[in-house]
Write an enzyme that holds these catalytic residues in place. Sequence first.
Site, mmCIF file in Angstrom:
data_model
loop_
_atom_site.group_PDB
_atom_site.id
_atom_site.type_symbol
_atom_site.label_atom_id
_atom_site.label_comp_id
_atom_site.label_asym_id
_atom_site.label_seq_id
_atom_site.Cartn_x
_atom_site.Cartn_y
_atom_site.Cartn_z
ATOM 1 N N LYS A 1 0.895 -1.193 0.190
ATOM 2 C CA LYS A 1 0.069 0.019 0.027
ATOM 3 C C LYS A 1 0.874 1.271 0.071
ATOM 4 O O LYS A 1 1.905 1.488 0.834
ATOM 5 C CB LYS A 1 -0.953 -0.030 1.229
ATOM 6 C CG LYS A 1 -1.862 1.088 1.054
ATOM 7 C CD LYS A 1 -2.775 0.852 2.213
ATOM 8 C CE LYS A 1 -3.932 2.204 2.377
ATOM 9 N NZ LYS A 1 -4.903 2.120 3.439
ATOM 10 N N SER B 1 -9.321 2.539 1.539
ATOM 11 C CA SER B 1 -8.491 2.901 0.992
ATOM 12 C C SER B 1 -7.077 2.284 0.314
ATOM 13 O O SER B 1 -6.277 2.538 -0.345
ATOM 14 C CB SER B 1 -7.561 4.076 1.909
ATOM 15 O OG SER B 1 -6.858 3.343 3.037
ATOM 16 N N SER C 1 -10.694 -0.070 5.796
ATOM 17 C CA SER C 1 -9.967 0.192 4.472
ATOM 18 C C SER C 1 -9.167 -1.062 4.056
ATOM 19 O O SER C 1 -8.431 -0.914 2.615
ATOM 20 C CB SER C 1 -8.878 1.188 4.826
ATOM 21 O OG SER C 1 -9.619 2.651 4.938
#
Length: 383
Positions: free
Chosen positions: A82, A138, A162
Amino acid sequence: MLDHDAYVSLTARAIAVGVGGRELSAVEVADAALRVIAARDGAVRACAAVWAARARRRARAVDRAVRGGARLPLAGVPVVVKATEGRASYQSARLLAAGCVPVAAGSVPAGRTYQTWGVTDRGPTRNPWLPDRAPGGSSAGSAVAVATGMVPLATGSDGAGSVRIPAAWCGVLGLKPTNGRLPPRDRAGLNVGGPLVRDPADAAAWLRVVTGHDPDAVAPPVRPPRVVWSATLGYARTEPEVARVARDALGRLVAGAGLVPVDRPPVRLTDPEAAWRALRGPDGAAATAARAVNDARLAAVFADADLLATPTTPHPPHGHDGPGERMTTALTWAFNLSGHPALSVPAGTTVAGEPVGLHLVARHGEEALLLATAAALGAPGPV
């Protein structure tokens, strides 16, 4: 050379066994991952950056270590990291120490406002099932990379859902561990790192190397796990078709994993939004009372049952224009506040082909039960 079809079918565990046993090389695995990224990322835009030269150097180092006798539990496993985590985060460092090879950064939303889609310099990240829809956020790019077979394992972080939301909308598994399993990523203690995978055994491998907790060492339950279903937790505006798909998946678990449904009063939590926002703001003390109410109600639920099941999100993936007034996090962020481990597993799709997640929540520290339960649904293949 490891061909496309052979590579995308491999789990992280299978890669580690192959590289560790020198039946595969980390270099050929990294090259295969980079070829799949080159072939697929143009359509979905999962990657904010691709680290081809760095990945090959890292893979060569892993191969040298294996030849020298090193025993690396995730030797040669390519991972997408990420973007907001980077290679230096706690979980990334643990994965590197275990032999993983970072190949790319997964896209995340732009700015600080919570969004459910990633952003790249080539445009927004697309849902691999429905390109006109968002992939969830996210940890958007990480979920898309796993769903499309670019990598078998990607890192995410989950402060309100997320990891679990993009897992649900991309048809993969996403685990939020028990709060405290690894250092939090925010001062409020809500945001915890977690994996996105296609195979529950790969999430177990992540737990072992990142947190030191081995779910395979946990004794199996002495009786069939009991489960409570809630479509709304008492406050969410869950769409009926999403609830139906998730409930049907739970029915398959009842049949296949031997779960025992519990008949008890409906689960009615207090909407956690105000407490969540207060805890993230300058006056965290304002969240104490609301948090205590839900903690007590969840303690009552887990006195009656071993698992709480909900849909992961109250609505299906929205378009790239955003969710509007729909609250995507409604069913997930209560468990960032309470600290319970939670797992999103693929439940199926709506009539329109929209992926839906089944959200499983367990007592603190019981990730092993979540992963054992998910194994009964099988591992989804790449899109």
